[in-house]
Design an enzyme around this catalytic site. Structure first.
Site, PDB file in Angstrom:
ATOM      1  N   THR A  13       3.586   0.805  -0.049  1.00 46.50           N
ATOM      2  CA  THR A  13       2.783   0.914  -1.030  1.00 46.50           C
ATOM      3  C   THR A  13       2.455   2.521  -1.455  1.00 46.50           C
ATOM      4  O   THR A  13       2.035   2.864  -2.650  1.00 46.50           O
ATOM      5  CB  THR A  13       1.595   0.314  -0.538  1.00 46.50           C
ATOM      6  OG1 THR A  13       1.600  -1.202  -0.530  1.00 46.50           O
ATOM      7  CG2 THR A  13       0.246   0.533  -1.462  1.00 46.50           C
ATOM      8  N   THR A  88       3.034  -0.580   5.221  1.00 49.49           N
ATOM      9  CA  THR A  88       2.196  -1.039   6.346  1.00 49.49           C
ATOM     10  C   THR A  88       2.699  -2.314   6.779  1.00 49.49           C
ATOM     11  O   THR A  88       2.224  -2.692   7.962  1.00 49.49           O
ATOM     12  CB  THR A  88       0.760  -1.077   6.029  1.00 49.49           C
ATOM     13  OG1 THR A  88       0.495  -1.844   4.931  1.00 49.49           O
ATOM     14  CG2 THR A  88       0.390   0.425   5.473  1.00 49.49           C
ATOM     15  N   ASP A  89       3.371  -3.351   6.070  1.00 46.70           N
ATOM     16  CA  ASP A  89       3.502  -4.474   6.495  1.00 46.70           C
ATOM     17  C   ASP A  89       4.285  -4.673   7.692  1.00 46.70           C
ATOM     18  O   ASP A  89       4.149  -5.590   8.561  1.00 46.70           O
ATOM     19  CB  ASP A  89       4.365  -5.413   5.422  1.00 46.70           C
ATOM     20  CG  ASP A  89       3.605  -5.799   4.205  1.00 46.70           C
ATOM     21  OD1 ASP A  89       2.346  -5.612   4.122  1.00 46.70           O
ATOM     22  OD2 ASP A  89       4.032  -6.279   3.254  1.00 46.70           O
TER      23      ASP A  89
HETATM   24  N1  ASP Z   1       3.939  -4.403   0.890  1.00 49.95           N
HETATM   25  C1  ASP Z   1       3.801  -3.115   1.201  1.00 49.95           C
HETATM   26  C2  ASP Z   1       5.048  -2.754   2.287  1.00 49.95           C
HETATM   27  O1  ASP Z   1       4.815  -3.064   3.358  1.00 49.95           O
HETATM   28  C3  ASP Z   1       2.375  -2.754   1.728  1.00 49.95           C
HETATM   29  C4  ASP Z   1       2.139  -1.660   2.315  1.00 49.95           C
HETATM   30  O2  ASP Z   1       2.751  -0.655   2.140  1.00 49.95           O
HETATM   31  O3  ASP Z   1       1.064  -1.322   2.675  1.00 49.95           O
HETATM   32  O4  ASP Z   1       5.825  -2.047   1.834  1.00 49.95           O
END
Ligand code: ASP
Length: 325
Positions: A13, A88-89
């Site tokens: 993200t 973050t996932d």
């Molecule tokens: N869907 C994103 C990822 O993990 C979420 C994030 O970056 O917070 O790439």
């Protein structure tokens, strides 16, 4: 001479901008991300960048992270620390895998963002600045891999993503954060002992290790003939490490075929080893050959088992590694 921090971009993200197809998708390079961070140009730090991947973190694989670990090993001599920027996932998993393979004293700091660059209050720049400060910090040496977001410093082995959208999503339910970034200074209040790093994978294909989460009334259908299709498994049991009594024979059969680790679906706390004595309890399952995961949650237990299997570890080495972890 200024310390050098290597920033490795993987996507997430923090790098995402609106695309033609609707929604946001990975777009920005590590260089572009760094150029948007107020305060960074004035720091006495030299930054080098590598764009390694540009994907959502759910599309990273174990091979990607072992390749990042290899890159860090190759570059470690010349840098004070490393920042890995990603989604973050899966940070709770990637950071732990990097931690298992990291041999150096340099901090390896994983960060990302919960709000993309075009959202009000985007947290990417602040997280990136805090991560660079931590990676360059003497105080953060010898702690292995760390996760820094929202000005909190977490140990990779303890941190979990606990909320789908909150900026304070990262928590270390067992033990709390190791410290905080305050007034541009990483302040470490707790430390974790270093563990011996694992050898890099000896096999090109990562082992296949599913996590099976127990549920009320589970009849164990996913366990049927599983041993033929996997290299190992993690059972995320109820509470202290329990499964329905009706499926203990299936679990035992699997443990006779491949290594099976017993973790808990509870979210924090250790797997028990000497309390409950009924069919399907932790004592029963350990007697049937399952290896207790200690304080490791199911996702981290899976990665430790994968890394051990990739290094050719047998049952005794696996049991010893989990006892030490
Ligand atoms: N869907 C994103 C990822 O993990 C979420 C994030 O970056 O917070 O790439």
């Amino acid at each position: 001479m200024n310390p050098t921090v290597l920033v490795i971009g993987l996507g997430g993200t923090i790098t995402m901008t609106p695309g033609a197809g609707g929604g946001v998708a990975p777009a920005l390079s590590a260089e572009q991300l760094l150029s948007s961070v107020p305060g960074l140009p004035g720091l006495p730090v030299t930054i080098e960048t590598v764009d390694f991947r540009r994907v959502a973190s759910g599309s990273l694989g174990i091979e990607d992270i072992t390749a990042v670990a290899e890159l860090i090993r190759a570059r470690a001599e010349g840098v004070a620390g490393v920042v890995v920027v990603q989604g973050t996932d899966t940070i709770e998993e990637t950071a732990y895998l990097l931690d298992l393979y990291h041999t150096g004293a340099q901090p390896v700091v994983v960060t990302g963002a919960m709000r993309h660059p075009e959202q009000a209050g985007a947290d990417g720049p602040a997280n990136l600045l805090a991560a660079v400060l931590t990676a360059a910090s003497e105080a953060a040496r010898d702690l292995g891999c760390l996760v820094v977001l929202a000005d909190e410093i977490h140990a990779a082995r303890r941190v979990r993503k606990t909320h789908t959208t909150a900026g304070s999503t990262f928590r270390s339910p067992d033990g709390g954060p190791l410290g905080y970034v305050v007034e541009d200074r990483p302040r470490l209040l707790n430390r974790v002992p270093r563990r011996p790093a694992l050898a890099p994978p000896a096999t090109p294909r990562p082992p296949r290790v599913p996590v099976l989460t127990m549920a009320l009334g589970d009849d164990g259908v996913l366990l049927d003939d599983l041993g033929a299709r996997v290299d190992g498994a993690v059972i995320a049991g109820f509470g202290g490490g329990h499964v329905p009594r009706t499926i203990v024979e299936k679990v035992q059969k699997l443990a006779e075929e491949v290594p099976v680790v017993l973790a808990s679906r509870a979210g924090s706390g250790p797997v028990l080893t000497q309390t409950y004595g009924y069919p399907g309890s932790e004592l029963d399952l350990i007697a049937r050959g399952l290896v207790p995961a200690g304080f490791l949650d199911p996702l981290k237990a899976r990665l430790l088992l994968c890394a051990l299997l990739s290094g050719g570890a047998g049952p005794e080495a696996i049991a010893a590694a989990f006892a030490g972890a």
